[in-house]
Design a protein around this motif. Structure first.
Motif, PDB file in Angstrom:
ATOM      1  N   GLY A   2      -2.618 -11.850 -17.785  1.00  0.00           N
ATOM      2  CA  GLY A   2      -0.970 -10.758 -18.557  1.00  0.00           C
ATOM      3  C   GLY A   2      -0.931  -9.906 -18.441  1.00  0.00           C
ATOM      4  N   VAL A   3      -1.137  -9.040 -17.730  1.00  0.00           N
ATOM      5  CA  VAL A   3      -0.749  -7.613 -17.148  1.00  0.00           C
ATOM      6  C   VAL A   3      -0.693  -8.066 -15.430  1.00  0.00           C
ATOM      7  CG1 VAL A   3      -1.585  -5.350 -15.882  1.00  0.00           C
ATOM      8  CG2 VAL A   3      -2.769  -6.613 -18.013  1.00  0.00           C
ATOM      9  N   ARG A   4       0.977  -6.953 -15.325  1.00  0.00           N
ATOM     10  CA  ARG A   4       1.936  -6.956 -14.164  1.00  0.00           C
ATOM     11  C   ARG A   4       1.739  -6.169 -13.905  1.00  0.00           C
ATOM     12  NH1 ARG A   4       6.070 -11.000 -15.482  1.00  0.00           N
ATOM     13  NH2 ARG A   4       4.743 -12.428 -15.695  1.00  0.00           N
ATOM     14  N   VAL A   5       1.220  -5.784 -12.782  1.00  0.00           N
ATOM     15  CA  VAL A   5       1.150  -4.506 -11.563  1.00  0.00           C
ATOM     16  C   VAL A   5       2.027  -4.054 -10.202  1.00  0.00           C
ATOM     17  CG1 VAL A   5      -0.388  -2.657 -10.403  1.00  0.00           C
ATOM     18  CG2 VAL A   5      -1.618  -4.168 -12.554  1.00  0.00           C
ATOM     19  N   THR A   6       2.624  -3.314 -10.698  1.00  0.00           N
ATOM     20  CA  THR A   6       3.907  -2.766  -8.635  1.00  0.00           C
ATOM     21  C   THR A   6       2.721  -1.698  -8.457  1.00  0.00           C
ATOM     22  OG1 THR A   6       5.365  -3.376 -10.148  1.00  0.00           O
ATOM     23  CG2 THR A   6       5.439  -1.895  -8.332  1.00  0.00           C
ATOM     24  N   ALA A   7       2.334  -1.781  -7.539  1.00  0.00           N
ATOM     25  CA  ALA A   7       1.876  -1.247  -7.178  1.00  0.00           C
ATOM     26  C   ALA A   7       2.322   0.145  -5.727  1.00  0.00           C
ATOM     27  CB  ALA A   7       0.271  -1.425  -5.938  1.00  0.00           C
ATOM     28  N   SER A   8       1.722   1.357  -6.104  1.00  0.00           N
ATOM     29  CA  SER A   8       2.718   2.340  -5.038  1.00  0.00           C
ATOM     30  C   SER A   8       1.339   3.948  -4.920  1.00  0.00           C
ATOM     31  CB  SER A   8       3.308   3.000  -6.303  1.00  0.00           C
ATOM     32  OG  SER A   8       3.763   4.197  -5.032  1.00  0.00           O
ATOM     33  N   PRO A   9       1.140   3.125  -3.076  1.00  0.00           N
ATOM     34  CA  PRO A   9       0.007   4.053  -3.058  1.00  0.00           C
ATOM     35  C   PRO A   9       0.951   5.466  -2.792  1.00  0.00           C
ATOM     36  CG  PRO A   9       1.031   2.943  -1.712  1.00  0.00           C
ATOM     37  CD  PRO A   9       1.279   2.385  -2.551  1.00  0.00           C
ATOM     38  N   PHE A  10      -0.430   6.609  -2.731  1.00  0.00           N
ATOM     39  CA  PHE A  10       0.395   7.775  -2.217  1.00  0.00           C
ATOM     40  C   PHE A  10       0.084   7.879  -0.908  1.00  0.00           C
ATOM     41  CE2 PHE A  10      -0.409  12.605  -1.446  1.00  0.00           C
ATOM     42  CZ  PHE A  10       0.981  12.800  -2.547  1.00  0.00           C
ATOM     43  N   PHE A  11      -0.819   8.226  -0.125  1.00  0.00           N
ATOM     44  CA  PHE A  11      -1.237   8.123   1.631  1.00  0.00           C
ATOM     45  C   PHE A  11      -0.583   6.791   1.892  1.00  0.00           C
ATOM     46  CE2 PHE A  11      -3.872  11.685   0.069  1.00  0.00           C
ATOM     47  CZ  PHE A  11      -3.314  12.695   0.677  1.00  0.00           C
ATOM     48  N   ASP A  12      -0.457   6.294   3.250  1.00  0.00           N
ATOM     49  CA  ASP A  12      -0.044   5.234   3.418  1.00  0.00           C
ATOM     50  C   ASP A  12      -1.607   4.246   5.136  1.00  0.00           C
ATOM     51  OD1 ASP A  12       0.311   6.155   6.073  1.00  0.00           O
ATOM     52  OD2 ASP A  12       2.564   5.978   5.715  1.00  0.00           O
ATOM     53  N   ASP A  13      -1.794   3.649   5.387  1.00  0.00           N
ATOM     54  CA  ASP A  13      -2.725   3.539   6.090  1.00  0.00           C
ATOM     55  C   ASP A  13      -3.056   4.131   7.037  1.00  0.00           C
ATOM     56  OD1 ASP A  13      -3.734   1.700   4.595  1.00  0.00           O
ATOM     57  OD2 ASP A  13      -3.476  -0.118   5.102  1.00  0.00           O
ATOM     58  N   ALA A  14      -1.773   4.208   7.589  1.00  0.00           N
ATOM     59  CA  ALA A  14      -1.074   5.401   9.049  1.00  0.00           C
ATOM     60  C   ALA A  14      -2.533   6.811   8.803  1.00  0.00           C
ATOM     61  CB  ALA A  14       0.075   5.231   9.343  1.00  0.00           C
ATOM     62  N   TYR A  15      -2.338   7.034   6.944  1.00  0.00           N
ATOM     63  CA  TYR A  15      -2.450   8.731   7.270  1.00  0.00           C
ATOM     64  C   TYR A  15      -4.005   8.253   7.308  1.00  0.00           C
ATOM     65  CZ  TYR A  15      -4.234  12.085   4.050  1.00  0.00           C
ATOM     66  OH  TYR A  15      -5.020  13.584   3.933  1.00  0.00           O
ATOM     67  N   LEU A  16      -4.741   7.163   6.952  1.00  0.00           N
ATOM     68  CA  LEU A  16      -5.824   6.976   6.403  1.00  0.00           C
ATOM     69  C   LEU A  16      -6.793   6.977   8.092  1.00  0.00           C
ATOM     70  CD1 LEU A  16      -8.119   8.094   4.374  1.00  0.00           C
ATOM     71  CD2 LEU A  16      -7.822   5.070   4.310  1.00  0.00           C
ATOM     72  N   GLU A  17      -6.713   6.168   8.968  1.00  0.00           N
ATOM     73  CA  GLU A  17      -6.437   6.245  10.686  1.00  0.00           C
ATOM     74  C   GLU A  17      -6.578   7.273  10.966  1.00  0.00           C
ATOM     75  OE1 GLU A  17      -3.814   3.055  12.124  1.00  0.00           O
ATOM     76  OE2 GLU A  17      -4.454   1.359  10.956  1.00  0.00           O
ATOM     77  N   ARG A  18      -5.291   8.387  10.813  1.00  0.00           N
ATOM     78  CA  ARG A  18      -5.340   9.253  11.901  1.00  0.00           C
ATOM     79  C   ARG A  18      -6.408  10.176  10.433  1.00  0.00           C
ATOM     80  NH1 ARG A  18      -0.112   9.063  10.672  1.00  0.00           N
ATOM     81  NH2 ARG A  18       0.039  10.317   9.366  1.00  0.00           N
ATOM     82  N   LEU A  19      -6.731  10.297   9.512  1.00  0.00           N
ATOM     83  CA  LEU A  19      -7.720  11.294   8.898  1.00  0.00           C
ATOM     84  C   LEU A  19      -9.288  10.705   9.989  1.00  0.00           C
ATOM     85  CD1 LEU A  19      -8.566  13.123   6.482  1.00  0.00           C
ATOM     86  CD2 LEU A  19      -9.045  11.087   5.236  1.00  0.00           C
ATOM     87  N   TYR A  20     -10.008   9.395   9.894  1.00  0.00           N
ATOM     88  CA  TYR A  20     -10.626   8.950  10.217  1.00  0.00           C
ATOM     89  C   TYR A  20     -10.804   9.710  11.253  1.00  0.00           C
ATOM     90  CZ  TYR A  20     -12.377   6.546   5.872  1.00  0.00           C
ATOM     91  OH  TYR A  20     -12.373   6.168   4.281  1.00  0.00           O
ATOM     92  N   ALA A  21      -9.884   9.462  12.305  1.00  0.00           N
ATOM     93  CA  ALA A  21     -10.313  10.029  13.903  1.00  0.00           C
ATOM     94  C   ALA A  21      -9.935  11.164  14.033  1.00  0.00           C
ATOM     95  CB  ALA A  21      -8.855   9.536  14.604  1.00  0.00           C
ATOM     96  N   GLY A  22      -9.823  11.933  12.881  1.00  0.00           N
ATOM     97  CA  GLY A  22     -10.225  13.455  13.367  1.00  0.00           C
ATOM     98  C   GLY A  22      -9.278  14.744  12.855  1.00  0.00           C
ATOM     99  N   GLU A  23      -8.460  13.597  13.067  1.00  0.00           N
ATOM    100  CA  GLU A  23      -6.760  14.302  12.745  1.00  0.00           C
ATOM    101  C   GLU A  23      -5.880  14.503  11.740  1.00  0.00           C
ATOM    102  OE1 GLU A  23      -4.063  11.722  15.392  1.00  0.00           O
ATOM    103  OE2 GLU A  23      -5.691  10.802  16.540  1.00  0.00           O
ATOM    104  N   LYS A  24      -5.483  15.693  11.978  1.00  0.00           N
ATOM    105  CA  LYS A  24      -4.391  16.130  10.330  1.00  0.00           C
ATOM    106  C   LYS A  24      -2.951  15.787   9.815  1.00  0.00           C
ATOM    107  CE  LYS A  24      -7.531  20.131   9.966  1.00  0.00           C
ATOM    108  NZ  LYS A  24      -7.347  22.120   9.719  1.00  0.00           N
ATOM    109  N   ALA A  25      -2.855  15.238   9.050  1.00  0.00           N
ATOM    110  CA  ALA A  25      -1.013  14.594   9.207  1.00  0.00           C
ATOM    111  C   ALA A  25      -0.579  16.054   9.531  1.00  0.00           C
ATOM    112  CB  ALA A  25      -1.091  14.537   7.305  1.00  0.00           C
ATOM    113  N   GLY A  26       0.490  15.781   9.777  1.00  0.00           N
ATOM    114  CA  GLY A  26       1.931  17.390   9.566  1.00  0.00           C
ATOM    115  C   GLY A  26       2.189  17.346   8.787  1.00  0.00           C
TER     116      GLY A  26
END
Length: 360
Positions: free
Chosen positions: A36-60
């Motif tokens: 009985g708990v209905r959750v709407t999710a909204s992430p701060f960062f997207d997956d593309a940001y995390l992929e760049r982070l793990y690749a050693g790149e910085k977001a603009g």
């Protein structure tokens, strides 16, 4: 008469490629819905940001600005929900008063599975410490409930002024993990597996000399998953990319799972998820006796907790020499995860927390 569903806005840090966001939040949503708990999710960062982070790149700067603006727009509609569920904070690197401004009038639950307060409180830059050192303590003090993954974090939350602290370990779905069907052998090299992110490689490096020595002698075959851009020196290993779809099958190919940790305040805040994955797959485990590892592992019964290099060497050699011991420990581990660390076991407690916060 059935109770009306409670509507919760989840403000996670990442989407599904972020391990903490996936495990402590997104994976639990279907279970919470059943209670009985209905959750709407909204992430701060997207997956593309995390992929760049793990690749050693910085977001603009443009991308970062979009993340903050998107979060602000979402929070402007937060009062349509019965409660807000925060992963650590609403706005990374912004002071607590901004969070209080956007969350005013909204009861919120904040969740921690790491000693995140240390990132601000022990930052190398004095201006960051001056601005944010007590930020998360203020977030916790204003929360309707604080959910934490272990006792170390619970003590910190209470000291910070949390009114209601709920201890819920990081969980998984045991049904995704299947013990290997192959018969264990004592003569072949022991397949030693480690799963983690590039930032966690510092812990694996602490036992690299032992692993390298045993691999060179043909005693073990090391598999490293999730940190292919990093390499251990003088330690032969197979390096595999991590994928959500393939991780269970990869772990099933191990004979033993390992989780070395340096003993630090940050490590004591960790929630032993790697160990739970290995255990769900019916594997014995070897881990450093740090933080929650000591709760998850029963030393000598479900695995070993060596405190020095010789202890690691002896533990791995004993497991290699005794397939029956490996099998027995693996069975105990699987049962332990099902009983204590499965999503099915903890979802009712989390749903109860939200009902208390939402008023019914």
């Amino acid at each position: 008469m059935a109770l009306a569903a409670k509507r919760v806005l989840l403000l996670s840090r990442y989407d599904r490629k972020g391990a903490s966001s996936r495990l402590r939040f997104l994976d639990l949503l279907p279970d919470l819905e059943r209670y009985g708990v209905r959750v709407t999710a909204s992430p701060f960062f997207d997956d593309a940001y995390l992929e760049r982070l793990y690749a050693g790149e910085k977001a603009g700067l443009g991308a970062l600005a979009r993340f903050y603006l998107r979060r602000a727009r979402v929070l402007l509609g937060a009062r349509r929900f019965d409660a807000v569920w925060l992963e650590k904070e609403a706005f990374p690197w912004l002071p607590a008063w901004i969070e209080r401004l956007f969350l005013r009038g909204c009861p919120y639950v904040v969740d921690f599975d790491d000693a995140w307060h240390l990132r601000y409180g022990r930052h190398r830059l004095a201006p960051v410490r001056a601005l944010l050192e007590r930020k998360l303590e203020r977030v916790v003090a204003g929360a309707a409930a604080t959910v934490v993954g272990n006792d170390f974090l619970a003590e910190w939350a209470r000291a910070a002024g949390a009114g209601r602290v709920v201890r819920i370990p990081t969980t998984l779905d045991p049904g995704r993990y299947h013990p290997a069907a192959r018969p264990p052998a004592a003569a072949a090299p022991l397949v030693v597996g480690w799963v983690g992110s590039p930032s966690s490689m510092e812990h694996l490096r602490t036992i690299a000399p032992v692993l390298g020595e045993m691999a060179a002698a043909g005693e073990i075959a090391l598999t490293v998953v999730g940190a292919v851009a990093e390499r251990l020196q003088d330690c032969p290993a197979t390096y595999l990319d991590w994928t959500e779809a393939g991780e269970a099958d990869t772990i099933a190919g191990f004979d033993v799972g390992i989780m070395p940790l340096t003993d630090s305040l940050w490590s004591r805040g960790k929630c032993a998820y790697k160990l739970l994955q290995y255990m769900a797959a019916g594997l014995p485990v070897v881990a450093s006796p740090v933080g929650m590892n000591c709760e998850v592992v029963v030393d000598g019964e479900t695995g070993f907790l060596p405190s020095d290099a010789e202890g690691w060497r002896q533990a791995l050699r004993r497991l290699r020499a005794d397939p029956a011991l490996r099998a027995a420990m693996g069975r105990k581990n699987r049962a332990r995860v099902e009983e204590r660390y499965s999503r099915q076991a903890v979802a009712p407690r989390l749903a109860e927390c939200f009902r208390a916060v939402c008023g019914g």
